[in-house]
Design a protein around this motif. Structure first.
Motif, PDB file in Angstrom:
ATOM      1  N   VAL A   4      26.951  37.112  53.230  1.00 46.26           N
ATOM      2  CA  VAL A   4      26.661  36.033  52.283  1.00 46.26           C
ATOM      3  C   VAL A   4      25.186  36.109  51.937  1.00 46.26           C
ATOM      4  CG1 VAL A   4      26.531  33.523  52.004  1.00 46.26           C
ATOM      5  CG2 VAL A   4      28.476  34.554  53.195  1.00 46.26           C
ATOM      6  N   ASN A   5      24.873  36.093  50.656  1.00 47.97           N
ATOM      7  CA  ASN A   5      23.477  36.245  50.254  1.00 47.97           C
ATOM      8  C   ASN A   5      23.118  35.306  49.106  1.00 47.97           C
ATOM      9  OD1 ASN A   5      20.880  37.628  50.386  1.00 47.97           O
ATOM     10  ND2 ASN A   5      21.428  38.518  48.418  1.00 47.97           N
ATOM     11  N   HIS A  78      30.664  38.776  50.177  1.00 40.40           N
ATOM     12  CA  HIS A  78      31.530  39.935  50.399  1.00 40.40           C
ATOM     13  C   HIS A  78      32.269  39.738  51.716  1.00 40.40           C
ATOM     14  CE1 HIS A  78      28.838  41.657  47.352  1.00 40.40           C
ATOM     15  NE2 HIS A  78      29.852  42.469  47.075  1.00 40.40           N
ATOM     16  N   ILE A  79      33.594  39.811  51.671  1.00 37.49           N
ATOM     17  CA  ILE A  79      34.436  39.619  52.840  1.00 37.49           C
ATOM     18  C   ILE A  79      35.426  40.774  52.920  1.00 37.49           C
ATOM     19  CG2 ILE A  79      36.233  38.186  53.864  1.00 37.49           C
ATOM     20  CD1 ILE A  79      34.804  35.740  52.890  1.00 37.49           C
ATOM     21  N   HIS A  82      35.601  42.992  49.986  1.00 34.97           N
ATOM     22  CA  HIS A  82      35.915  42.389  48.689  1.00 34.97           C
ATOM     23  C   HIS A  82      34.765  41.518  48.203  1.00 34.97           C
ATOM     24  CE1 HIS A  82      40.087  43.641  49.203  1.00 34.97           C
ATOM     25  NE2 HIS A  82      40.111  43.023  50.369  1.00 34.97           N
ATOM     26  N   ASP A  83      34.426  41.653  46.938  1.00 35.83           N
ATOM     27  CA  ASP A  83      33.524  40.704  46.293  1.00 35.83           C
ATOM     28  C   ASP A  83      34.390  39.523  45.877  1.00 35.83           C
ATOM     29  OD1 ASP A  83      32.051  39.179  44.489  1.00 35.83           O
ATOM     30  OD2 ASP A  83      30.991  40.902  43.667  1.00 35.83           O
ATOM     31  N   ILE A  84      34.388  38.452  46.685  1.00 37.25           N
ATOM     32  CA  ILE A  84      35.375  37.407  46.463  1.00 37.25           C
ATOM     33  C   ILE A  84      35.005  36.466  45.317  1.00 37.25           C
ATOM     34  CG2 ILE A  84      36.095  37.521  48.864  1.00 37.25           C
ATOM     35  CD1 ILE A  84      34.821  34.701  49.165  1.00 37.25           C
ATOM     36  N   ILE A  85      33.783  36.587  44.804  1.00 42.52           N
ATOM     37  CA  ILE A  85      33.445  35.820  43.604  1.00 42.52           C
ATOM     38  C   ILE A  85      34.091  36.474  42.386  1.00 42.52           C
ATOM     39  CG2 ILE A  85      31.569  34.984  42.134  1.00 42.52           C
ATOM     40  CD1 ILE A  85      29.814  34.887  44.634  1.00 42.52           C
ATOM     41  N   ALA A  90      41.909  38.430  45.933  1.00 40.33           N
ATOM     42  CA  ALA A  90      41.784  39.352  47.065  1.00 40.33           C
ATOM     43  C   ALA A  90      41.130  38.650  48.246  1.00 40.33           C
ATOM     44  CB  ALA A  90      40.961  40.579  46.657  1.00 40.33           C
ATOM     45  N   GLY A  91      40.165  37.784  47.935  1.00 39.35           N
ATOM     46  CA  GLY A  91      39.509  37.025  48.983  1.00 39.35           C
ATOM     47  C   GLY A  91      40.467  36.104  49.712  1.00 39.35           C
ATOM     48  N   ARG A  92      41.325  35.427  48.953  1.00 45.35           N
ATOM     49  CA  ARG A  92      42.263  34.485  49.569  1.00 45.35           C
ATOM     50  C   ARG A  92      43.248  35.201  50.493  1.00 45.35           C
ATOM     51  NH1 ARG A  92      42.907  32.126  43.766  1.00 45.35           N
ATOM     52  NH2 ARG A  92      40.945  30.976  43.643  1.00 45.35           N
TER      53      ARG A  92
END
Length: 262
Positions: A4-5, A78-79, A82-85, A90-92
């Motif tokens: 997280v940034n 990024h998780i 994946h770039d969840i923004i 994909a993040g979910r």
């Protein structure tokens, strides 16, 4: 891994709130409340990260951005690669998220709640049965699986919520105050479950006000105050920065040091 940034998130104030002089929070300005101003941290696959901060510091807003429930105004998340923004779907799929405001379907049993969400994630047949039975055993849920959620105790509901959140075997797990209001036995079950996640190299981020849980579980700490991450590092680095071997004292010292420079 979670990276997280520079997260930022602000909310438009009502005219009444914007014109009020009652707020002393420096985040309220120009008609907005800047809930999160600058938050950054990392959590590797074999780590548990404790998210600390006073009430109203911006922890829950930060976690809601990680869960994709809120979109940041700036920054990156990024998780699990994946770039969840950019790719929230994909993040979910990669995230198991437990929020303090997440409710169960009251007319469904504990078992039906968990298995319903398993099916939403595509589990079926033997895979669904095997995964759910494993969770029921690990979270000590067998005695109340047939009870409707509306009749469950606080601890039973929380175990069911956790099972529901992780039933799809997510790449990362995010828990917002998972032990609040629980008895000692239930709390211990959840603490052991978090340890199992870590042993399976699943990164865990959880917010808490209980520093004893930080000492028991965490490899890293991110401390947020007034919307800014004023510390991100290991437990030993936290003690060093706070000039105390006692986590409570280190917490207060870091907060006071940060506010002294504002």
């Amino acid at each position: 891994m979670i990276a997280v940034n520079g997260l930022k998130k602000r909310f438009k104030l009502t005219k009444e709130a914007a014109s009020s002089n009652s707020s002393r929070d420096p985040r309220q300005r120009d008609g907005y409340f800047n809930s999160v101003e600058e938050v950054s941290f990392t959590c590797e696959g074999n780590e548990v990260l404790g998210l600390l901060g006073p009430n109203g510091a911006g922890k829950t807003t930060t976690l809601r951005m990680l869960s994709t429930a809120l979109t940041p105004d700036a920054g990156s998340i990024h998780i699990a690669g994946h770039d969840i923004i950019k790719s929230p779907l994909a993040g979910r799929k990669a995230i198991g998220f437990l929020s303090g405001t997440t409710g169960l379907y009251g007319r469904l049993t504990a078992k039906e709640n968990v298995e319903y969400f398993a099916k939403l994630h595509g589990l079926k047949g033997r895979a669904l049965k095997s995964r759910c039975e494993s969770l029921y055993a690990r979270l000590d849920m067998e005695s109340f699986l047939g009870k409707r959620a509306e009749h469950l105790s606080t601890g039973m509901k929380q175990k069911t919520n956790i099972a529901r959140a992780v039933v799809h075997e997510p790449d990362v797990v995010i828990l917002d105050e998972p032990t609040t209001g629980l008895d000692i036995m239930t709390k211990q079950t959840i603490i052991q479950f978090i340890r199992e996640l870590k042993s399976n190299k699943t990164p865990v981020v959880f917010s808490t006000h209980h520093l004893d849980e930080i000492a028991l579980l965490c490899d890293r700490i991110c401390l947020i105050d007034q919307g800014v991450s004023c510390f991100d590092g290991s437990i030993e680095q936290f003690k060093s920065a706070g000039q105390s071997e006692e986590l409570n004292d280190a917490f207060l010292n870091i907060i006071n040091q940060g506010r002294a420079h504002v």
